[in-house]
Design an enzyme around this catalytic site. Structure first.
Site, PDB file in Angstrom:
ATOM      1  N   VAL A  42      51.866   2.150  23.662  1.00 42.51           N
ATOM      2  CA  VAL A  42      51.451   3.293  22.874  1.00 42.51           C
ATOM      3  C   VAL A  42      50.548   4.198  23.702  1.00 42.51           C
ATOM      4  CG1 VAL A  42      49.468   2.061  21.924  1.00 42.51           C
ATOM      5  CG2 VAL A  42      50.416   3.984  20.673  1.00 42.51           C
ATOM      6  N   TYR A  57      55.020   6.660  21.577  1.00 39.80           N
ATOM      7  CA  TYR A  57      55.379   5.258  21.625  1.00 39.80           C
ATOM      8  C   TYR A  57      56.564   5.079  22.566  1.00 39.80           C
ATOM      9  CZ  TYR A  57      52.680   5.179  17.290  1.00 39.80           C
ATOM     10  OH  TYR A  57      51.700   5.324  16.358  1.00 39.80           O
ATOM     11  N   GLY A  58      56.710   3.886  23.078  1.00 39.11           N
ATOM     12  CA  GLY A  58      57.840   3.601  23.941  1.00 39.11           C
ATOM     13  C   GLY A  58      57.847   2.124  24.289  1.00 39.11           C
ATOM     14  N   ASP A 108      65.461   9.260  33.536  1.00 41.37           N
ATOM     15  CA  ASP A 108      65.371   9.256  32.064  1.00 41.37           C
ATOM     16  C   ASP A 108      64.908  10.621  31.569  1.00 41.37           C
ATOM     17  OD1 ASP A 108      65.698   8.218  29.549  1.00 41.37           O
ATOM     18  OD2 ASP A 108      63.730   7.259  29.471  1.00 41.37           O
TER      19      ASP A 108
END
Length: 405
Positions: free
Chosen positions: A29, A24-25, A142
């Site tokens: 999904v 998830y983010g 990231d």
């Protein structure tokens, strides 16, 4: 997920149910699905709300093009893109990638022992993938354990390029500060530096290296200011030249506090694996001044990684192979990208509709000459389950058992 074969002959489509959600983010999904063309388990990533505004449109198109550009064993890439609908109904993108079994965060929080050999193999692959990205002119922005996918045989791939961008060569051009998960954020970003380089990714890898050694987050703060304080507790008060690009408020915060000496010796207390070689490499990554921080490419030459390189290329990589007379090794263990990633297309995107046309054309052209395209049946029960998926409560998640190395 309900997936269909689309045949020009008009044959009935083949539908398969979803397997399970695996990630998830902010993007939505990711589900494990079965490709009906060959029965292979793959990951399906949904990119929703692509055309909300021009910034979102450019960001998603950049990520999509990157996933199609990558050709490296330690960087996740697109295997396929689902066939888009007619452009008037085109609102979201679905990308198929290789299915990985776990991620490094799950490994770290699990009770499974991590040997020095495991750490060396993981770190080697992270830096190998990072060298490829940086040689293509791409900043990931990231890097964190959750964005490092791993399989039960210890193969690792860097993923999630939603914040990635092409490195900006002009130091006068301002770059966004809202990058990198806080625990892995480099001090120059924390101090409001308007322009940064690929060294921010190396800092993140250093934090992950320490986390692999100690099985806990190295700089776990509640706010960016406290994050900066934890960094200076370890590295000491930085000299003024190291803060040359910091904003005035950040400089004042550092200078008005008491002078702190470095306390790098505490790194030896992370674990028994924190040997002199390990701490030496770690200290080269965790340097306050980005101009003095080791590069990802140079870090690969550190003697700490010699065993990781040997193990990876002896039995794990795809670039070397075995013959009856022995092992045949590749000429370049850590190859760079064969060309820079180009983002010139962004200059021609002046409206959301123009962006939609470019993306639709890109996907259509990408599918030409390939296998039978896949599409989704949005009316199926399986698809409705997919789009209703929400993250489960955060717990110590299960992890695959890793072989001894």
């Amino acid at each position: 997920l309900q997936m269909e074969k689309t045949w020009d002959s008009g044959e009935p489509s083949q539908e398969l149910p979803p397997d399970r959600p695996i990630g998830y983010g902010a993007f939505g999904v990711v589900w494990s699905v079965t490709d009906p063309r060959d029965g292979r388990k793959v990951a399906l990533k949904k990119m929703p709300n692509v055309f909300q505004n021009l910034v979102s449109c450019k960001r998603v198109f950049r990520e999509l093009r990157m996933l199609c550009f990558f050709k490296h064993d330690n960087v996740l890439s697109a295997l396929d893109i689902l066939q888009p609908p007619q452009i008037d109904c085109f609102e979201e993108i679905y990308v198929i990638t290789e299915l990985m079994q776990s991620d490094l965060h799950k490994v770290i929080v699990s009770p499974q022992p991590l040997t020095t050999d495991h750490i060396k193999v993981f770190l080697y692959q992270i830096l190998r993938g990072l060298k490829y990205l940086h040689s293509a002119g791409i900043l990931h922005r990231d890097i964190k354990p959750g964005n490092l996918l791993v399989n039960s045989n210890c193969l690792l791939k860097i993923c999630d390029f939603g914040l990635a961008r092409v490195e900006e060569p002009d130091p006068s051009r301002h770059m966004t500060q809202e990058v990198v998960t806080q625990y892995y954020r480099a001090p120059e970003v924390l101090m409001g530096c308007q322009h940064y380089t690929s060294s921010i990714d190396v800092w993140s890898v250093g934090c992950i290296f320490a986390e692999l050694l100690g099985r806990r987050i190295l700089f776990q703060a509640q706010s960016p200011i406290q994050q900066l304080d934890l960094i200076t507790d370890l590295l000491g008060t930085p000299p003024l030249p190291a803060m040359a690009s910091a904003c005035e408020g950040a400089r004042v915060h550092i200078l008005r506090g008491p002078h702190k000496p470095p306390s790098l010796s505490v790194l030896y207390m992370l674990s028994d694996g924190a040997t002199h070689e390990a701490v030496h490499l770690l200290c080269r990554m965790l340097v306050f001044d980005p101009a003095k921080r080791i590069s990802g490419s140079d870090a690969l030459s550190h003697p700490y990684l010699d065993e990781g390189r040997l193990r990876y290329h002896t039995c794990m990589c795809k670039c070397c192979y075995s013959v009856p007379s022995g092992r045949v090794y590749t000429r370049d263990f850590e190859p760079p990208a064969d060309r820079p990633f180009s983002h010139n297309y962004e200059q021609s995107m002046h409206s959301v509709w123009q962006g939609k046309e470019l993306i639709h054309r890109f996907i259509t052209e990408h599918q030409q000459g390939k296998r039978v395209p896949l599409c989704i049946n949005p009316q199926s029960a399986a698809f409705k389950t997919f789009i209703r998926s929400h993250p489960p409560p955060r717990t110590k998640r299960d992890c695959y058992q890793y072989p001894a190395l």
